[in-house]
Design an enzyme around this catalytic site. Structure first.
Site, PDB file in Angstrom:
ATOM      1  N   GLU A  23      39.000  39.728  21.494  1.00  0.00           N
ATOM      2  CA  GLU A  23      39.760  38.511  21.762  1.00  0.00           C
ATOM      3  C   GLU A  23      38.863  37.453  22.388  1.00  0.00           C
ATOM      4  O   GLU A  23      37.776  37.762  22.907  1.00  0.00           O
ATOM      5  CB  GLU A  23      40.943  38.806  22.684  1.00  0.00           C
ATOM      6  CG  GLU A  23      40.535  39.243  24.085  1.00  0.00           C
ATOM      7  CD  GLU A  23      41.723  39.300  25.028  1.00  0.00           C
ATOM      8  OE1 GLU A  23      42.147  38.232  25.481  1.00  0.00           O
ATOM      9  OE2 GLU A  23      42.202  40.406  25.307  1.00  0.00           O
ATOM     10  N   LYS A  84      45.426  28.350  24.922  1.00  0.00           N
ATOM     11  CA  LYS A  84      45.612  29.800  24.970  1.00  0.00           C
ATOM     12  C   LYS A  84      46.693  30.153  23.948  1.00  0.00           C
ATOM     13  O   LYS A  84      47.824  29.687  24.051  1.00  0.00           O
ATOM     14  CB  LYS A  84      46.036  30.214  26.380  1.00  0.00           C
ATOM     15  CG  LYS A  84      46.116  31.716  26.602  1.00  0.00           C
ATOM     16  CD  LYS A  84      46.422  32.004  28.066  1.00  0.00           C
ATOM     17  CE  LYS A  84      46.488  33.492  28.337  1.00  0.00           C
ATOM     18  NZ  LYS A  84      46.769  33.772  29.769  1.00  0.00           N
ATOM     19  N   VAL A 104      45.918  38.843  23.181  1.00  0.00           N
ATOM     20  CA  VAL A 104      46.044  40.142  22.521  1.00  0.00           C
ATOM     21  C   VAL A 104      46.884  40.040  21.253  1.00  0.00           C
ATOM     22  O   VAL A 104      46.486  40.528  20.182  1.00  0.00           O
ATOM     23  CB  VAL A 104      46.650  41.188  23.482  1.00  0.00           C
ATOM     24  CG1 VAL A 104      47.105  42.439  22.725  1.00  0.00           C
ATOM     25  CG2 VAL A 104      45.642  41.571  24.554  1.00  0.00           C
ATOM     26  N   ASP A 136      61.465  38.471  31.329  1.00  0.00           N
ATOM     27  CA  ASP A 136      60.105  38.087  30.956  1.00  0.00           C
ATOM     28  C   ASP A 136      59.331  39.314  30.470  1.00  0.00           C
ATOM     29  O   ASP A 136      59.075  40.242  31.231  1.00  0.00           O
ATOM     30  CB  ASP A 136      59.398  37.463  32.168  1.00  0.00           C
ATOM     31  CG  ASP A 136      58.105  36.756  31.782  1.00  0.00           C
ATOM     32  OD1 ASP A 136      57.699  36.847  30.605  1.00  0.00           O
ATOM     33  OD2 ASP A 136      57.498  36.119  32.664  1.00  0.00           O
ATOM     34  N   ALA A 139      54.692  39.042  24.704  1.00  0.00           N
ATOM     35  CA  ALA A 139      54.807  39.106  23.243  1.00  0.00           C
ATOM     36  C   ALA A 139      53.928  40.199  22.659  1.00  0.00           C
ATOM     37  O   ALA A 139      54.108  40.582  21.498  1.00  0.00           O
ATOM     38  CB  ALA A 139      54.424  37.755  22.639  1.00  0.00           C
ATOM     39  N   LYS A 157      48.199  45.391  32.651  1.00  0.00           N
ATOM     40  CA  LYS A 157      47.824  44.773  33.918  1.00  0.00           C
ATOM     41  C   LYS A 157      48.706  45.304  35.047  1.00  0.00           C
ATOM     42  O   LYS A 157      49.923  45.358  34.927  1.00  0.00           O
ATOM     43  CB  LYS A 157      47.930  43.247  33.803  1.00  0.00           C
ATOM     44  CG  LYS A 157      46.952  42.661  32.788  1.00  0.00           C
ATOM     45  CD  LYS A 157      47.097  41.166  32.675  1.00  0.00           C
ATOM     46  CE  LYS A 157      46.062  40.577  31.738  1.00  0.00           C
ATOM     47  NZ  LYS A 157      46.253  40.974  30.330  1.00  0.00           N
TER      48      LYS A 157
END
Length: 303
Positions: A23, A84, A104, A136, A139, A157
């Site tokens: 990425e 982004k 990602v 939340d 994606a 994370k």
């Protein structure tokens, strides 16, 4: 919006040689300049040292690029006008003729479209804390549920709701295996505190699972290979717990919400661990890139 594949990557794919997707968000938004470009070149060199071809992915002037040269890496690293991009943004950035670094979800999608099967990254997105209130969710999860690619990562994370993310991956039918571990890694941490149901110990075993996915002919979902950062390179768990708690309280006090939460928390961790969280992040990415190259080689061997 046909992706432009570099000559090196195109020839490697056509010849069945190992290729690893990378990425570009870490270059544009994850590291300070000029360190970001040095790291980008270092990661590509690590892939080559393991016998594979790197394919860093980004969008330049509305055109997805699979495999960047050094000038293009420098452009992404400059940060000037570089958005982004998640996979939902791809048609918008293409129509606008704009440029952006792929996260990602966008990287996985473009890699799969180009015929690349292995992708290395740091940590995945996932279900955010207080999901029942905010709804939340990254994606990344939905995209991986419908994209046949193998993602080598250091888990998700640690600022996220890890058990909820694992549950969501199960619901979506995304296969998850620990690499050399029975525990799910926590990005900065070798162990998130949660187990995994499956363990793989060699690149060849990972490649066998990839072949089994194809042979079964089921849903086009991903395989997540959760590769922990080495214990001697992880962020001290005590420091992590203390600083993350402070970061969460600061986030609430300042009223940060939505897409602003993750960068706020990550920035707080970097600043209040004297850069130790960034060092752990980079250690994880380096290890993942090397493992991904070995997996790609085992996959290309076709044994």
């Amino acid at each position: 919006m046909v992706p432009m594949v570099s000559e090196e990557v195109r020839e490697a794919i056509a010849a069945g040689r190992p290729v690893v997707a990378l990425e570009s968000t870490i270059i544009a938004h994850g590291l300070p300049r000029p360190r970001n470009l040095r790291v980008a070149l270092e990661l590509e060199a690590a892939v080559r040292q393991e016998g594979a071809v790197p394919a860093t992915i980004a969008v330049l002037d509305g055109r997805p690029r699979i495999g960047l040269d050094e000038e293009q890496l420098e452009r992404i690293g400059s940060g000037e006008g570089i958005r982004k991009l998640g996979h939902r943004d791809l048609p918008l950035v293409a129509a606008a003729g704009a440029s952006g670094a792929t996260t990602v979800s966008a990287t996985a999608l473009l890699a799969a479209l180009a015929g690349i099967r292995v992708f290395a990254t740091g940590g995945l997105g996932g279900v955010h804390r207080e999901w029942t209130v905010t709804q939340d969710e990254s994606a990344d999860l939905g995209l991986l549920a419908r994209t046949r690619i193998t993602v080598v990562c250091a888990g998700v994370k640690s600022i996220l709701d890890v058990p909820a993310t694992l549950q969501r991956l199960e619901t979506l039918g995304v296969a998850v295996a620990g690499y050399g571990t029975d525990r799910f890694p926590g990005f900065y941490l070798s162990d998130s505190g949660h187990p995994v149901d499956w363990r793989l110990d060699t690149p060849e075993q990972v490649a066998q699972v990839m072949r089994a996915q194809d042979a079964l002919g089921g849903p086009e979902s991903a395989l997540i290979v959760a590769h922990p950062v080495a214990e001697d390179e992880q962020l001290d768990p005590g420091v992590h717990a203390r600083v993350l708690d402070e970061a969460l309280r600061a986030c609430a006090a300042e009223g940060v919400t939505g897409q602003g939460v993750t960068p706020f928390l990550l920035d707080h961790l970097v600043r209040h661990t004297d850069g130790a969280s960034l060092a752990a992040n980079l250690a994880a990415v380096r290890g993942n890139v090397r493992l991904a190259a070995r997996v790609a080689s085992a996959w290309a061997a076709g044994e």
